[in-house]
Design an enzyme around this catalytic site. Sequence first.
Site, PDB file in Angstrom:
ATOM      1  N   THR A 324       0.845  -1.219   0.054  1.00  0.00           N
ATOM      2  CA  THR A 324      -0.006  -0.044   0.076  1.00  0.00           C
ATOM      3  C   THR A 324       0.805   1.132   0.086  1.00  0.00           C
ATOM      4  OG1 THR A 324      -1.858   1.297   1.331  1.00  0.00           O
ATOM      5  CG2 THR A 324      -0.075  -0.238   2.435  1.00  0.00           C
ATOM      6  N   HIS A 376       2.437 -11.542  14.366  1.00  0.00           N
ATOM      7  CA  HIS A 376       3.409 -11.956  15.053  1.00  0.00           C
ATOM      8  C   HIS A 376       3.288 -13.491  15.331  1.00  0.00           C
ATOM      9  CE1 HIS A 376       7.208 -11.716  17.187  1.00  0.00           C
ATOM     10  NE2 HIS A 376       6.723 -10.690  17.950  1.00  0.00           N
TER      11      HIS A 376
END
Length: 405
Positions: A324, A376
């Site tokens: 993006t 994560h």
Amino acid sequence: MATEIRVPTLGESVTEATIGKWFKKPGEAVKADEPLVELETDKVTVEVPAPSSGVLAEIVAKDGETVGVGALLGSIGEGAGAAAAPAAAPKAEAPKPAAAPAPAAAPAASGANGPAVARIAAESGVSPDAVTGSGKDGRVTKGDMLAAIAAGVPAAPAPAPAAARAPSSADDAAREERVKMTKLRQTIARRLKDAQNTAAMLTTFNDVDMSAVMALRGQFKDAFEKKHGVKLGFMGFFTKAVIAALKDIPAVNAEIDGQDLVYKNYYNIGIAVGTEKGLVVPVVRDADLMSVAEIEKQIAGYGRKARDGKLGIEDMQGGTFTITNGGIYGSLMSTPILNAPQSGILGMHRIEERPVAIKGQVVIRPMMYLALSYDHRIVDGREAVTFLVRVKETLEDPARLVLDL
């Protein structure tokens, strides 16, 4: 004999749409394959063509109503000119009531059923708890969900509405405008919140000296455009740099499915594009097999389709990683939100001349901050940092792309 107009198949996992607008009124002549009604799904806007020529006899589903795949929209009668609209007939299939916003995260999102099941549950309202699973350890699969929806398993009760906003004063209320959120905007809002609630999202930053890429672009942009018919931008370089990093750090190109990690040995890169109706992410499929010119051509084509509202659902499926670029709007730094179920998204930003120290000397360089948001649960901090350093190294020395280093 009347010809029925029904909601077409809308694509993988898309089960309903909202009537955006009708292009014709009852009694008006229509031609076969002429756009007749616009449907808004949670991914794109779809135009339904007239199945035959004649006169629009009846509109069953009105603007703003939510309808399911296969639902009756209206009918076309025989005739070549405008005629008085016939009296309204009983609706063959009542449209579904507008879907209330789905819970922030379906129970399956963080459990054993996987993100695909959670996505279908959020879109259809059918709870995985009401579906018998055929997967490993009784896990509900995507196929189980689609079969349950087709069999008519009822949707779960809508969640309690959010607390009402405090009323505005009479003077302020007179200057407010209330507009219903589009289906696309509702889905964008829900999925962004789902990503925050489901993933263990973290962002790491680095900066990149854009001197080498800018010099290369400046040297060849005219010849590139003359040969390929498209401008040489930065996105082709970034896409190639990202693919090189994904090959080194495959966890960033993976996703969680229940208790499994699914590693994608292909590189379908989503490119976020802003439109008047919201952010969409068309996908450059198998970008690793494409040249910079081919990537730039496909991105330019997607940009035109996005501006014209012509992006199809198939254009936005199957992405494994997203890029993006907030820099086109002037953003200096941001923390992009994951495009679930992907485990990584790279944020580009504006190029800004800044003083940097190189070999003991302070020099001015065109610098860009890079941001990698990652899940994560899949990607360790070491892997995330290494990935971003790999992107930085490739962009600062583009010859690495040619030499596959």
